[in-house]
Write a protein that holds these residues in place. Structure first.
Motif, PDB file in Angstrom:
ATOM      1  N   ASN A  16       0.820  -1.215   0.000  1.00 16.08           N
ATOM      2  CA  ASN A  16       0.000   0.000   0.000  1.00 16.08           C
ATOM      3  C   ASN A  16       0.855   1.266   0.000  1.00 16.08           C
ATOM      4  O   ASN A  16       0.415   2.327  -0.453  1.00 16.08           O
ATOM      5  N   LEU A  17       2.090   1.146   0.504  1.00 18.83           N
ATOM      6  CA  LEU A  17       2.967   2.311   0.555  1.00 18.83           C
ATOM      7  C   LEU A  17       3.649   2.588  -0.782  1.00 18.83           C
ATOM      8  O   LEU A  17       4.178   3.679  -0.979  1.00 18.83           O
ATOM      9  N   HIS A  18       3.625   1.638  -1.683  1.00 17.53           N
ATOM     10  CA  HIS A  18       4.305   1.826  -2.952  1.00 17.53           C
ATOM     11  C   HIS A  18       3.719   2.993  -3.740  1.00 17.53           C
ATOM     12  O   HIS A  18       4.446   3.802  -4.330  1.00 17.53           O
ATOM     13  N   GLU A  19       2.401   3.103  -3.750  1.00 16.43           N
ATOM     14  CA  GLU A  19       1.768   4.221  -4.449  1.00 16.43           C
ATOM     15  C   GLU A  19       2.069   5.547  -3.767  1.00 16.43           C
ATOM     16  O   GLU A  19       2.188   6.583  -4.416  1.00 16.43           O
ATOM     17  N   VAL A  20       2.198   5.498  -2.444  1.00 15.42           N
ATOM     18  CA  VAL A  20       2.535   6.713  -1.700  1.00 15.42           C
ATOM     19  C   VAL A  20       3.928   7.191  -2.097  1.00 15.42           C
ATOM     20  O   VAL A  20       4.134   8.380  -2.390  1.00 15.42           O
ATOM     21  N   TYR A  21       4.881   6.271  -2.142  1.00  8.74           N
ATOM     22  CA  TYR A  21       6.235   6.632  -2.566  1.00  8.74           C
ATOM     23  C   TYR A  21       6.227   7.149  -4.005  1.00  8.74           C
ATOM     24  O   TYR A  21       6.926   8.115  -4.333  1.00  8.74           O
ATOM     25  N   LYS A  22       5.444   6.507  -4.851  1.00 11.60           N
ATOM     26  CA  LYS A  22       5.375   6.920  -6.254  1.00 11.60           C
ATOM     27  C   LYS A  22       4.914   8.366  -6.374  1.00 11.60           C
ATOM     28  O   LYS A  22       5.479   9.160  -7.136  1.00 11.60           O
ATOM     29  N   SER A  23       3.898   8.728  -5.587  1.00 11.84           N
ATOM     30  CA  SER A  23       3.397  10.112  -5.640  1.00 11.84           C
ATOM     31  C   SER A  23       4.436  11.090  -5.102  1.00 11.84           C
ATOM     32  O   SER A  23       4.557  12.213  -5.595  1.00 11.84           O
ATOM     33  N   HIS A  24       5.193  10.664  -4.099  1.00  7.90           N
ATOM     34  CA  HIS A  24       6.253  11.526  -3.561  1.00  7.90           C
ATOM     35  C   HIS A  24       7.299  11.822  -4.641  1.00  7.90           C
ATOM     36  O   HIS A  24       7.686  12.982  -4.844  1.00  7.90           O
ATOM     37  N   PHE A  25       7.758  10.774  -5.310  1.00  6.18           N
ATOM     38  CA  PHE A  25       8.862  10.943  -6.260  1.00  6.18           C
ATOM     39  C   PHE A  25       8.438  11.582  -7.571  1.00  6.18           C
ATOM     40  O   PHE A  25       9.288  12.075  -8.317  1.00  6.18           O
ATOM     41  N   ASN A  26       7.157  11.589  -7.858  1.00  4.41           N
ATOM     42  CA  ASN A  26       6.682  12.280  -9.062  1.00  4.41           C
ATOM     43  C   ASN A  26       7.007  13.767  -9.018  1.00  4.41           C
ATOM     44  O   ASN A  26       7.101  14.426 -10.059  1.00  4.41           O
ATOM     45  N   ASN A  27       7.180  14.292  -7.812  1.00  3.92           N
ATOM     46  CA  ASN A  27       7.417  15.727  -7.650  1.00  3.92           C
ATOM     47  C   ASN A  27       8.862  16.071  -7.300  1.00  3.92           C
ATOM     48  O   ASN A  27       9.165  17.213  -6.983  1.00  3.92           O
ATOM     49  N   LEU A  28       9.748  15.073  -7.338  1.00  2.00           N
ATOM     50  CA  LEU A  28      11.157  15.330  -7.020  1.00  2.00           C
ATOM     51  C   LEU A  28      11.963  15.407  -8.316  1.00  2.00           C
ATOM     52  O   LEU A  28      12.019  14.447  -9.083  1.00  2.00           O
ATOM     53  N   LEU A  29      12.587  16.545  -8.552  1.00  2.00           N
ATOM     54  CA  LEU A  29      13.259  16.790  -9.826  1.00  2.00           C
ATOM     55  C   LEU A  29      14.583  16.042  -9.968  1.00  2.00           C
ATOM     56  O   LEU A  29      14.974  15.689 -11.083  1.00  2.00           O
ATOM     57  N   ASN A  30      15.276  15.804  -8.850  1.00  2.00           N
ATOM     58  CA  ASN A  30      16.635  15.257  -8.937  1.00  2.00           C
ATOM     59  C   ASN A  30      16.719  13.749  -8.736  1.00  2.00           C
ATOM     60  O   ASN A  30      17.805  13.176  -8.767  1.00  2.00           O
ATOM     61  N   TYR A  31      15.562  13.117  -8.505  1.00  2.73           N
ATOM     62  CA  TYR A  31      15.575  11.688  -8.189  1.00  2.73           C
ATOM     63  C   TYR A  31      14.539  10.946  -9.036  1.00  2.73           C
ATOM     64  O   TYR A  31      13.451  11.449  -9.298  1.00  2.73           O
ATOM     65  N   SER A  32      14.888   9.726  -9.415  1.00  2.04           N
ATOM     66  CA  SER A  32      14.003   8.915 -10.237  1.00  2.04           C
ATOM     67  C   SER A  32      13.719   7.589  -9.534  1.00  2.04           C
ATOM     68  O   SER A  32      14.643   6.843  -9.186  1.00  2.04           O
ATOM     69  N   LEU A  33      12.443   7.298  -9.297  1.00  3.37           N
ATOM     70  CA  LEU A  33      12.051   6.059  -8.639  1.00  3.37           C
ATOM     71  C   LEU A  33      12.030   4.935  -9.671  1.00  3.37           C
ATOM     72  O   LEU A  33      11.237   4.942 -10.608  1.00  3.37           O
ATOM     73  N   GLU A  34      12.920   3.938  -9.491  1.00  2.70           N
ATOM     74  CA  GLU A  34      13.113   2.908 -10.500  1.00  2.70           C
ATOM     75  C   GLU A  34      12.446   1.573 -10.187  1.00  2.70           C
ATOM     76  O   GLU A  34      12.354   0.707 -11.048  1.00  2.70           O
ATOM     77  N   GLY A  35      12.011   1.371  -8.929  1.00  6.97           N
ATOM     78  CA  GLY A  35      11.374   0.096  -8.647  1.00  6.97           C
ATOM     79  C   GLY A  35      10.978  -0.092  -7.203  1.00  6.97           C
ATOM     80  O   GLY A  35      11.513   0.583  -6.306  1.00  6.97           O
ATOM     81  N   PHE A  36      10.016  -0.988  -6.980  1.00  9.77           N
ATOM     82  CA  PHE A  36       9.555  -1.359  -5.643  1.00  9.77           C
ATOM     83  C   PHE A  36       9.819  -2.849  -5.432  1.00  9.77           C
ATOM     84  O   PHE A  36       9.659  -3.656  -6.360  1.00  9.77           O
ATOM     85  N   TYR A  37      10.180  -3.208  -4.209  1.00  6.48           N
ATOM     86  CA  TYR A  37      10.412  -4.613  -3.879  1.00  6.48           C
ATOM     87  C   TYR A  37       9.840  -4.888  -2.491  1.00  6.48           C
ATOM     88  O   TYR A  37       9.945  -4.063  -1.593  1.00  6.48           O
TER      89      TYR A  37
END
Length: 207
Positions: A16-37
């Protein structure tokens, strides 16, 4: 298109937290979220395909594999940065996290700003911890600095900090000046100093 963004992966068994992290990183310019495990072993299996710069991982250490997993990542890339996330600020878990290669430790809940601040702090200064964790560590180390001295030595230290002379301390504690000198020498020995001024400076540094 090539990007200079730093690559991030998240390890957390709570899907359930994966979508939360995804929304966080959508707004971060210097970082790219590449995967969840959902486990460290799955992240290890996919490591070569992603080659992350940062790992954000749930801190649990319920088994040996989790501890060895962090060591695996650090062996693969000594420059890899690992941020541990936990719902508690237990000192033993914090200690294990840093011992096994973590660069940061945050307590839940985390939001976009806290994640970004932690990532930026590690990039600039090499480490990041939550404010509540910092307070706990300071408290623990301050308590430990007191326990290296006996009750009498702590009494003498309190008087030294107030600027009292050895003679005045002896009078206040109803002992001889030779007894105070004996305790002073023990204090110097424990602090590894040779004078009152050095002792006071060292005491100030350790709280």
């Amino acid at each position: 298109m090539k990007t200079n963004k730093l690559r991030i992966i998240v390890i957390d068994d709570n899907k359930n937290l994966h979508e939360v992290y995804k929304s966080h990183f959508n707004n971060l310019l210097n970082y790219s979220l590449e995967g969840f495990y959902t486990s460290i072993d799955k992240a290890i299996a996919d490591y070569e395909n992603v080659l992350p710069d940062f790992i954000i991982s749930e801190a649990s250490f319920d088994n040996v594999f989790e501890k060895e997993g962090l060591s695996f990542f650090k062996r693969k890339n000594p420059e890899l940065k690992i941020i541990m996330i936990s719902a508690i600020n237990d000192f033993e878990i914090i200690k294990k996290s840093f011992k096994n290669g973590a660069s940061g430790y945050l307590t839940k809940p985390v939001n976009k700003d806290r994640i970004e601040n932690a990532l930026n702090s590690i990039e600039r200064e090499g480490a990041a911890i939550s404010g509540d964790v910092a307070k706990q560590l300071i408290s623990i180390f301050q308590r430990k600095s007191q326990t290296i001295f006996s009750k009498r030595e702590n009494q003498i230290i309190d008087h030294l900090r107030q600027g009292a002379t050895y003679k005045t301390i002896a009078e206040k504690l109803f002992v001889t000046t030779s007894a105070i000198n004996f305790h002073i020498q023990n204090i110097y020995l424990k602090l590894n100093v040779n004078s009152k001024s050095e002792a006071l400076l060292k005491l100030q540094q350790i709280g």
